[in-house]
Design a protein around this motif. Structure first.
Motif, PDB file in Angstrom:
ATOM      1  N   SER A  13      36.163 -31.481 -63.202  1.00 27.29           N
ATOM      2  CA  SER A  13      35.159 -31.831 -64.210  1.00 27.29           C
ATOM      3  C   SER A  13      35.332 -31.012 -65.485  1.00 27.29           C
ATOM      4  O   SER A  13      35.229 -31.535 -66.596  1.00 27.29           O
ATOM      5  CB  SER A  13      33.746 -31.622 -63.645  1.00 27.29           C
ATOM      6  N   SER A  34      36.827 -41.141 -68.864  1.00 29.83           N
ATOM      7  CA  SER A  34      35.879 -40.032 -68.885  1.00 29.83           C
ATOM      8  C   SER A  34      35.979 -39.234 -70.176  1.00 29.83           C
ATOM      9  O   SER A  34      34.967 -38.853 -70.769  1.00 29.83           O
ATOM     10  CB  SER A  34      36.127 -39.100 -67.689  1.00 29.83           C
ATOM     11  N   MET A  36      27.741 -33.354 -70.470  1.00 31.24           N
ATOM     12  CA  MET A  36      27.612 -33.207 -69.021  1.00 31.24           C
ATOM     13  C   MET A  36      26.923 -34.418 -68.401  1.00 31.24           C
ATOM     14  O   MET A  36      27.300 -34.873 -67.319  1.00 31.24           O
ATOM     15  CB  MET A  36      26.816 -31.941 -68.696  1.00 31.24           C
ATOM     16  N   THR A  89      29.008 -36.584 -65.552  1.00 30.66           N
ATOM     17  CA  THR A  89      28.542 -36.822 -64.185  1.00 30.66           C
ATOM     18  C   THR A  89      28.246 -38.302 -63.958  1.00 30.66           C
ATOM     19  O   THR A  89      28.504 -38.830 -62.869  1.00 30.66           O
ATOM     20  CB  THR A  89      27.283 -35.979 -63.885  1.00 30.66           C
ATOM     21  N   GLU A  93      31.614 -39.973 -63.469  1.00 30.70           N
ATOM     22  CA  GLU A  93      32.212 -39.593 -62.183  1.00 30.70           C
ATOM     23  C   GLU A  93      31.534 -40.302 -61.014  1.00 30.70           C
ATOM     24  O   GLU A  93      32.159 -40.537 -59.979  1.00 30.70           O
ATOM     25  CB  GLU A  93      32.113 -38.077 -61.999  1.00 30.70           C
ATOM     26  N   MET A  94      30.285 -40.657 -61.185  1.00 36.49           N
ATOM     27  CA  MET A  94      29.569 -41.357 -60.116  1.00 36.49           C
ATOM     28  C   MET A  94      29.934 -42.838 -60.052  1.00 36.49           C
ATOM     29  O   MET A  94      29.551 -43.537 -59.113  1.00 36.49           O
ATOM     30  CB  MET A  94      28.061 -41.204 -60.301  1.00 36.49           C
ATOM     31  N   LEU A 153      32.242 -33.206 -60.051  1.00 39.72           N
ATOM     32  CA  LEU A 153      30.885 -32.850 -59.641  1.00 39.72           C
ATOM     33  C   LEU A 153      30.045 -34.086 -59.329  1.00 39.72           C
ATOM     34  O   LEU A 153      29.350 -34.136 -58.319  1.00 39.72           O
ATOM     35  CB  LEU A 153      30.219 -32.026 -60.751  1.00 39.72           C
ATOM     36  N   GLY A 154      30.094 -35.074 -60.214  1.00 40.06           N
ATOM     37  CA  GLY A 154      29.347 -36.302 -59.985  1.00 40.06           C
ATOM     38  C   GLY A 154      29.860 -37.068 -58.776  1.00 40.06           C
ATOM     39  O   GLY A 154      29.077 -37.671 -58.027  1.00 40.06           O
ATOM     40  N   TYR A 155      31.173 -37.044 -58.568  1.00 37.74           N
ATOM     41  CA  TYR A 155      31.770 -37.736 -57.427  1.00 37.74           C
ATOM     42  C   TYR A 155      31.280 -37.133 -56.114  1.00 37.74           C
ATOM     43  O   TYR A 155      31.010 -37.857 -55.150  1.00 37.74           O
ATOM     44  CB  TYR A 155      33.296 -37.641 -57.505  1.00 37.74           C
ATOM     45  N   LYS A 197      27.787 -38.504 -55.470  1.00 38.98           N
ATOM     46  CA  LYS A 197      27.822 -39.944 -55.174  1.00 38.98           C
ATOM     47  C   LYS A 197      28.443 -40.220 -53.808  1.00 38.98           C
ATOM     48  O   LYS A 197      27.941 -41.054 -53.039  1.00 38.98           O
ATOM     49  CB  LYS A 197      28.624 -40.662 -56.262  1.00 38.98           C
ATOM     50  N   ILE A 203      25.585 -28.395 -59.738  1.00 42.95           N
ATOM     51  CA  ILE A 203      25.680 -28.874 -61.123  1.00 42.95           C
ATOM     52  C   ILE A 203      24.698 -28.116 -62.013  1.00 42.95           C
ATOM     53  O   ILE A 203      25.033 -27.716 -63.141  1.00 42.95           O
ATOM     54  CB  ILE A 203      25.411 -30.391 -61.195  1.00 42.95           C
TER      55      ILE A 203
END
Length: 299
Positions: free
Chosen positions: A110, A172, A238, A242, A245-246, A253-255, A258, A276
């Motif tokens: 990230s 991203s 941020m 996130t 990433e989700m 971090l988002g992954y 999720k 996070i």
């Protein structure tokens, strides 16, 4: 002098540890060591900040953290909370030990995307804003267009960008770039346009060249305003990171959040959310230190 807030904070610290050690421990609690370490770290940071800064905020923040932990621990130990949706805090903090490899890899993944997106956005936003803001015709042309485009939240078109871009990595970076570029660009144009004309006229009277005018007079005048807005830009970046990433990441971090939310593993989900929050807090502290060093007169 010891304040009432200082006393309350330490009472809550003791109460938190009493609940951790004294209340009956269900078999589902794996270990209490990580949560004990967390409370100890919070107390150490609180004491250091309290005695160094003498600010009441240190006591109120730590008291809030302890109060939250007390409610969380009591709710799970006495069975007031849903066992799946509200997992034991002891198990949540234990994830930082058992899943540390995934969390560390997610952090670096990230941060790499975040740094590239913000860096490109800041560089282009500052220098394009500098040139366009200096030339009145370009400023009057681009500023209305910028006001329209900048009002579109990057999170709105994040799903489309992730689908269209060749890789998630490039998507991203583009989303983060969009979140940071427009505010920086607009801020630079506005700041350059607001510079006192007497300064410009005086520089021209001394036959200052255009590069010198831009980079030695206008840029130093405008840059502090952009740096002052850096914390807001970081927060927006941020959020977009996130969010992206989700949607389509395989790391980050988002992954992490999720991935485990899909399996209803809310112990790891909450650990990811806390992780996070800690990272964002540390990044904001670093940005604040940078701002205090670069624009000292504002602090």
């Amino acid at each position: 002098m010891i304040s009432v807030y200082f006393i309350i904070s330490n009472i809550l610290f003791v109460a938190t540890n009493i609940l951790i050690f004294v209340l009956p421990r269900p078999a589902k609690i794996q270990t209490i060591i990580p949560i004990v370490v967390v409370t100890a770290l919070v107390e150490i940071i609180f004491l250091i900040k309290h005695f160094l800064t003498k600010k009441r905020s240190a006591s109120t923040i730590s008291a809030f953290v302890y109060a939250l932990l007390i409610v969380w621990i009591a709710a799970t130990r006495f069975g007031f909370a849903h066992p799946v949706l509200v997992p034991f805090p002891e198990n949540v903090f234990n994830i930082f030990v058992t899943n540390r490899k995934d969390l560390i890899e997610g952090f670096f993944s990230s941060m790499k995307i975040l740094f590239l997106g913000i860096s490109i956005a800041m560089i282009l936003g500052i220098f394009l804003g500098l040139f366009i803001g200096y030339i009145q015709g370009l400023r009057e042309t681009f500023l209305p267009i910028t006001k329209v485009l900048s009002t579109i939240p990057p999170l709105v078109y994040t799903p489309y960008v992730v689908a269209v871009m060749p890789t998630f990595y490039s998507a991203s970076i583009f989303v983060i770039f969009s979140a940071v570029f427009w505010p920086t660009f607009m801020s630079m144009i506005a700041r350059v346009g607001s510079i006192d004309k007497k300064i410009i006229d005086s520089a021209r009277g001394m036959n200052v060249s255009t590069p010198t005018m831009l980079f030695k007079i206008i840029l130093p005048y405008s840059l502090p305003e952009v740096i002052a807005r850096l914390s807001t830009s970081l927060t927006s970046a941020m959020l977009c990171l996130t969010g992206a990433e989700m949607l389509g990441a395989s790391a980050g971090l988002g992954y992490f959040v999720k991935k485990f939310s899909d399996y209803a593993d809310y112990t790891r989900v909450l650990a990811g959310i806390i992780y996070i929050a800690i990272i964002v807090t540390i990044l904001n502290i670093l940005v604040e230190l940078l701002q205090k060093k670069v624009i000292k007169w504002r602090y």
